[in-house]
Design a protein around this motif. Structure first.
Motif, mmCIF file in Angstrom:
data_model
loop_
_atom_site.group_PDB
_atom_site.id
_atom_site.type_symbol
_atom_site.label_atom_id
_atom_site.label_comp_id
_atom_site.label_asym_id
_atom_site.label_seq_id
_atom_site.Cartn_x
_atom_site.Cartn_y
_atom_site.Cartn_z
ATOM 1 N N PHE A 5 11.760 18.835 59.671
ATOM 2 C CA PHE A 5 12.455 17.705 60.279
ATOM 3 C C PHE A 5 13.955 17.821 60.026
ATOM 4 O O PHE A 5 14.380 18.429 59.053
ATOM 5 N N ASN A 6 14.748 17.194 60.905
ATOM 6 C CA ASN A 6 16.135 16.946 60.560
ATOM 7 C C ASN A 6 16.190 15.641 59.787
ATOM 8 O O ASN A 6 15.447 14.714 60.099
ATOM 9 N N SER A 7 17.094 15.567 58.823
ATOM 10 C CA SER A 7 17.116 14.373 57.973
ATOM 11 C C SER A 7 17.335 13.093 58.784
ATOM 12 O O SER A 7 16.850 12.041 58.412
ATOM 13 N N GLU A 8 18.035 13.197 59.942
ATOM 14 C CA GLU A 8 18.283 11.983 60.736
ATOM 15 C C GLU A 8 16.992 11.444 61.360
ATOM 16 O O GLU A 8 16.927 10.291 61.739
ATOM 17 N N GLN A 9 15.999 12.311 61.519
ATOM 18 C CA GLN A 9 14.745 11.864 62.133
ATOM 19 C C GLN A 9 13.936 10.963 61.202
ATOM 20 O O GLN A 9 13.096 10.185 61.657
ATOM 21 N N LEU A 10 14.176 11.099 59.902
ATOM 22 C CA LEU A 10 13.346 10.405 58.919
ATOM 23 C C LEU A 10 13.796 8.948 58.734
ATOM 24 O O LEU A 10 14.978 8.670 58.861
ATOM 25 N N PRO A 11 12.922 8.020 58.390
ATOM 26 C CA PRO A 11 11.487 8.249 58.235
ATOM 27 C C PRO A 11 10.757 8.306 59.576
ATOM 28 O O PRO A 11 11.162 7.630 60.528
ATOM 29 N N LYS A 13 3.607 7.860 56.727
ATOM 30 C CA LYS A 13 5.060 8.020 56.793
ATOM 31 C C LYS A 13 5.492 9.374 56.250
ATOM 32 O O LYS A 13 4.945 9.857 55.260
ATOM 33 N N PHE A 14 6.517 9.928 56.884
ATOM 34 C CA PHE A 14 7.203 11.113 56.363
ATOM 35 C C PHE A 14 8.618 10.656 56.013
ATOM 36 O O PHE A 14 9.316 10.142 56.892
ATOM 37 N N THR A 15 9.016 10.813 54.760
ATOM 38 C CA THR A 15 10.317 10.252 54.376
ATOM 39 C C THR A 15 11.164 11.217 53.553
ATOM 40 O O THR A 15 10.675 12.209 53.016
ATOM 41 N N HIS A 66 8.664 13.690 51.530
ATOM 42 C CA HIS A 66 7.640 12.924 50.834
ATOM 43 C C HIS A 66 6.712 12.342 51.888
ATOM 44 O O HIS A 66 7.173 11.892 52.942
ATOM 45 N N THR A 67 5.409 12.383 51.604
ATOM 46 C CA THR A 67 4.455 11.775 52.535
ATOM 47 C C THR A 67 3.826 10.560 51.871
ATOM 48 O O THR A 67 3.638 10.527 50.659
ATOM 49 N N LEU A 68 3.554 9.548 52.715
ATOM 50 C CA LEU A 68 2.935 8.324 52.239
ATOM 51 C C LEU A 68 1.878 7.917 53.241
ATOM 52 O O LEU A 68 1.989 8.238 54.426
ATOM 53 N N ASN A 69 0.874 7.200 52.762
ATOM 54 C CA ASN A 69 -0.022 6.573 53.712
ATOM 55 C C ASN A 69 -0.746 5.403 53.094
ATOM 56 O O ASN A 69 -0.782 5.248 51.880
#
Length: 425
Positions: free
Chosen positions: A245-251, A288-290, A380-383
């Motif tokens: 990912f590009n950092s701007e895409q996150l989260p 989430k991808f953060t 970091h991934t979350l769910n």
RNA sequence: GGAGGAGUACCCAAGUGGUCGAAGGGGACGGUUUGCUAAACCGUUAGCUCGGGGCAACCCGGGGCGAGAGUUCGAAUCUCUCCUCCUCCGCCA
């Protein structure tokens, strides 16, 4: 998977983390030993390959000049076969190293309370008033059977134990909950809806941490290398496997409805009645991808997002933080949402919200970078469940049951059910 | 299920056994020129990953042409298996 560099540079910290969650801390020493062996052999092989590359080049030049290269070729033959042998040995050591690395659970975040099991979990907050019924609360399966909306006999006939058939308004209610959850998360909480395969390959299962350690918990196809997902976390997290990912895409935030399949090996005596523990159940999952810098804030908002649907449904619940001993294999920090079940006079898990930090991202190679020159590093991934549909169905029957055997339908669900306000016998 | 074709870097694309450390083009970025824009010209564009050394910004090496095995002293190139996409036939919601 933990960062190998962290294990090498900070073995004691890793051991401490593993011990606190009752995992086998000898994994660390075993890892270091095999890692040492692996790196030593690797250096040796790389040196030999460097030589092979240089001499091959030389042979090419000799041939171009029509010189005789037989002597050099003969020499290289020996070197090459030696490289081949060592390569095979290397592969074996690497497999052993991976086996160890894949068996190692994530380390608890520093804020996670020490403890050995669910009894040591900490109540973080409580929402809603436990319903006071002026009659004896009946369990959801009884209510469901009496209303003719749940049928366990028919399910047993076509599948077996731990399955259920929903019927009439019951089937509609299950469907209404799915739509309601998705609508809230899409329209109010800013998640993007996806609908993904429930049959996935082995790599995906390894990516999120179900394999290789929990093979016996999965349903597996006999003739094909497919597994049935135990949660949409697997499909959705792996959407971005091996990508940057590009950092701007996150989260990046997804919600996904899916059926979930669990063998429930090892829970034979538990929750045999009702729809609390099924081999197949529905769930709306939040993923989430953060950026690592904000993942713990994102865990708080993810948990609040999951809570929001329970609040709208008016179901009393509490939030508990899991202690180190109760954490899931891949999780660094987890909040469970527990909804009130009057017939049991207790709260029961309906959602589990976790930050996996880089544990899954490293296994699945999900990375991000800042700008075009930044070095890629794991996201970091979350769910979290947003929420389990079957258990929510049961909670509604129990919390909204009336003395006459009917069940009031929470207002927010009525538009999804053609406006009816009550399920009557 | 059957028969063919394809997969090379951000994109297109050349390359059928050895200076391939991958041609050429497009795009992107930087520069020159310019009142500004465009054009033209010059330059950069292999990223990534693993190991080693400084243990920082660098240096050395291994890997890497869809994936994995194989043949060979040497593989983008030859062989096998798999994956994905395209075309046709059959079947099917």
């Amino acid at each position: 998977m933990l960062d190998p560099k962290q294990i090498r540079n900070n073995p004691d910290a890793v051991k401490k983390g593993l011990k606190s969650r009752k995992a086998d801390a000898t994994l660390v020493d075993r890892f270091l030993q095999v890692d040492e062996e692996w790196r030593k052999l690797l250096s040796e092989i790389e040196e030999m390959k460097a030589k092979r590359n240089a001499v091959s080049d030389q042979i090419g030049q000799m041939k171009a000049k029509k010189e005789d290269a037989t002597a050099v070729i003969a020499e290289m033959k020996t070197l090459s076969s030696r490289i081949k042998e060592l390569d095979e040995e290397q592969k074996k050591i690497e497999d052993r190293l991976n086996d160890i690395a894949y068996e190692m659970p994530n380390l608890p975040h520093h804020c996670v309370p020490e403890g050995s099991d669910a009894r040591d979990n900490i109540e973080v907050r409580v929402w809603g008033e436990k319903k006071k019924l002026d009659f004896k609360a009946r369990p959801h399966d009884e209510i469901g059977k009496q209303l003719g909306i749940l049928n366990f006999e028919q399910a047993a006939k076509i599948s077996g134990a731990r399955f259920v058939v929903y019927r009439g308004v019951g089937a509609a209610l299950e469907r209404a909950l799915i739509s309601f959850f998705l609508d809230v998360h899409i329209k109010e909480n800013g998640y993007t809806e996806v609908f993904a395969p429930v049959l996935v390959n082995k790599q995906a299962m390894i990516g999120t941490g179900q394999l290789p350690k929990f093979e016996e918990d999965m349903f597996k196809c006999r003739d094909d290398e497919f597994y049935l997902i135990p949660t949409a976390e697997v499909s959705v997290t792996n959407l971005h496997r091996e990508s940057v990912f590009n950092s701007e895409q996150l989260p990046v935030k997804y919600c996904c409805y899916s059926p979930c399949f669990r063998r429930e090996a090892g829970s034979y005596g538990k929750d045999t009645k009702g729809i609390i523990r099924q081999h197949q159940f529905n769930k709306v999952e939040l993923v989430k991808f953060t950026d690592p810098a904000s993942s713990y804030d994102e865990l708080e908002s993810l948990t609040r997002n999951a809570e929001s649907v329970l609040q709208k449904l008016g179901l009393p619940y509490r939030v508990v933080q899991l202690c180190s001993g109760d954490l899931g294999f891949a999780s660094a920090k987890t909040y469970d949402l527990e909804v009130w079940f009057p017939s049991e006079n207790q709260y029961r898990e309906i959602s589990s919200c976790s930050n996996f930090e880089s544990f899954q991202a490293r296994r699945a190679a999900i990375r991000f970078k800042v700008g075009s020159k930044g070095k890629p590093e794991p996201v970091h991934t979350l769910n979290g469940s947003g929420v389990a549909v079957g258990r929510c169905f049961a909670a509604i029957l129990e919390n909204y049951q009336q003395q006459d055997g009917s069940v009031i339908i929470p207002e927010v669900l009525r538009p999804y059910l053609g406006g009816i306000d009550r399920i009557k016998p």
